[in-house]
Design an enzyme around this catalytic site. Structure first.
Site, PDB file in Angstrom:
ATOM      1  CG  HIS A  63      -1.994   1.034   1.202  1.00 35.78           C
ATOM      2  ND1 HIS A  63      -3.337   0.762   1.411  1.00 35.78           N
ATOM      3  CD2 HIS A  63      -1.950   2.375   0.970  1.00 35.78           C
ATOM      4  CE1 HIS A  63      -4.048   1.866   1.329  1.00 35.78           C
ATOM      5  NE2 HIS A  63      -3.223   2.866   1.070  1.00 35.78           N
ATOM      6  CG  HIS A 115      -1.418   6.205  -2.266  1.00 38.62           C
ATOM      7  ND1 HIS A 115      -2.557   5.985  -3.000  1.00 38.62           N
ATOM      8  CD2 HIS A 115      -1.713   5.820  -0.992  1.00 38.62           C
ATOM      9  CE1 HIS A 115      -3.506   5.495  -2.206  1.00 38.62           C
ATOM     10  NE2 HIS A 115      -3.019   5.385  -0.984  1.00 38.62           N
ATOM     11  CG  ASN A 154       2.371  11.496  -7.618  1.00 45.11           C
ATOM     12  OD1 ASN A 154       3.239  12.256  -8.026  1.00 45.11           O
ATOM     13  ND2 ASN A 154       1.741  10.635  -8.417  1.00 45.11           N
ATOM     14  N   PRO A 166      -3.825   7.428 -12.722  1.00 50.01           N
ATOM     15  CG  PRO A 166      -4.587   5.945 -14.346  1.00 50.01           C
ATOM     16  CD  PRO A 166      -4.713   6.281 -12.902  1.00 50.01           C
ATOM     17  CD  GLU A 201      -7.952   6.661   4.503  1.00 45.54           C
ATOM     18  OE1 GLU A 201      -8.569   6.554   3.418  1.00 45.54           O
ATOM     19  OE2 GLU A 201      -6.838   7.196   4.587  1.00 45.54           O
ATOM     20  CG  ASP A 250      -1.477   5.570   3.242  1.00 50.02           C
ATOM     21  OD1 ASP A 250      -1.794   5.346   2.055  1.00 50.02           O
ATOM     22  OD2 ASP A 250      -2.258   6.095   4.054  1.00 50.02           O
TER      23      ASP A 250
END
Ligand code: 6MZ
Length: 330
Positions: free
Chosen positions: A14, A16, A18, A97, A194, A270
């Site tokens: 997990h 991301h 960026n 994307p 979350e 994360d």
């Protein structure tokens, strides 16, 4: 203990892209762009966040750093190297994307850039990609993300994620895209519970039979029962939850319930760039908070192999690497 946690072979599922840019990588990218965009030079990543709502706007800055293909390649390559140095042997990155008409970057060329970095030859880490769909997207955009995932499948796309601002958008509106991804055999991982407010859609999210869940911080007894019954592995991001203030202390973090229940979980970062935490730090925190021994940490890491979105051959190869490491180190 931290040195042991760096050496321990680990799986990261997990992350991301960026949110994972290290301060050094951000500096490299700011250098590349500051002449054309001087305001970038003044940005500081905050040390802490008041609440999770303050987290998502950070990407308005970060996205200016990765708004053309060469920058995307640098960002992805550096993120992989960071994880490799930290002892990660199998990595599933995820990304949404993104296009930028000003530089001519399209969603397709963005993913091609990410995958070109992912597919560079490396000896000690296997890397795959999960295509993220943002909760705020329209169904049309979500379907486009699935099209792209299918297009790039042979280049290392292994699954689909639902992510994005926890208070916005809706899974129900995007569900047909996730149904189609599933029909094509893509495993799904969904950000789940979350924040408390997300609980309203929890039944709908589970009804698609996701293969993994991200966070699962807030659970009613019924949802907990559903997740245990389905044996759905949970991606756990402790520092992220603390800094976004969805969990108040490490001691109270919901990983404690999964440890007691022996329910499958995967310790993850994360957004290691924004939260200043390596995967080895997350293992160290778990060890210190819950008194886990080196053997228990190894077991926790070994069990994560079963949750990866790859086939049995890769799982067996990884298990062999882990077992050999165990013989030499424990
Ligand atoms: C939900 C998150 C997230 O996709 O541009 N993202 N979504 N919850 C989180 N917990 C803190 N952390 C990151 O990476 C950045 C994007 O990932 C999602 C957000 O949509 C963010 O814009 P990519 O590589």
């Amino acid at each position: 203990m931290n040195e042991f946690c760096v050496q321990l072979p680990k799986v990261e599922l997990h992350a991301h892209i960026n949110g994972s840019l290290s301060p050094d990588t951000m500096r490299v990218l700011v250098e590349r762009k500051k002449d054309s965009n001087p305001s970038l030079a003044d940005f500081r990543i905050p040390d802490s966040l008041e609440r999770i709502d303050d987290f998502f706007p950070l990407f308005r800055f970060i996205y200016q750093l990765t708004d053309d293909e060469p920058s995307v390649v640098i960002a992805t390559r550096n993120v992989i190297s960071d994880f490799e140095r930290d002892g990660v042997r199998y990595l599933e990155l995820r990304t949404t994307p993104r296009e930028n008409p000003a530089t001519g970057m399209t969603k397709k060329s963005y993913l091609a850039a990410v995958l070109s970095a992912i597919n560079e030859v490396r000896k000690s880490i296997v890397v795959r990609l999960i295509v993220s769909i943002d909760r705020r997207d329209t169904l049309e955009k979500a379907q486009e993300a699935v099209d792209l995932a299918l297009h790039f499948r042979s280049q290392g796309v292994v699954g689909i994620d639902l992510c994005g601002h926890v208070m916005e958008g809706s899974f129900v509106a995007l569900r047909p895209a996730f149904d189609r991804a599933k029909q094509h055999g893509f495993p799904l991982t969904l950000h789940f519970g979350e924040v408390k407010e997300n609980m309203a859609e929890s039944l709908e999210l589970l009804s698609i039979q996701p293969n993994r869940l991200g966070h699962a911080t807030f659970l009613t007894p019924e949802r907990r029962e559903n997740i245990y019954a389905g044996n759905i592995p949970v991606e756990i991001c402790m520092t992220s939850n603390i800094l976004c203030k969805t969990t108040s202390t490490y001691e109270e973090h919901h990983i404690k319930d999964l440890l007691v229940e022996k329910h499958p979980f995967i310790i993850c970062t994360d957004d290691k760039g924004v939260f200043f935490s390596q995967l080895s730090d997350e293992y160290t925190i778990a060890a210190k908070t819950f008194g886990l021994s080196k053997n228990e940490l190894y077991e926790a890491s070994y069990r994560t192999i079963d949750a990866i979105f790859e086939d049995e051959t890769i799982k067996q190869n990884l298990k062999k690497i882990w077992s050999e490491w165990y013989k030499d180190n424990l």
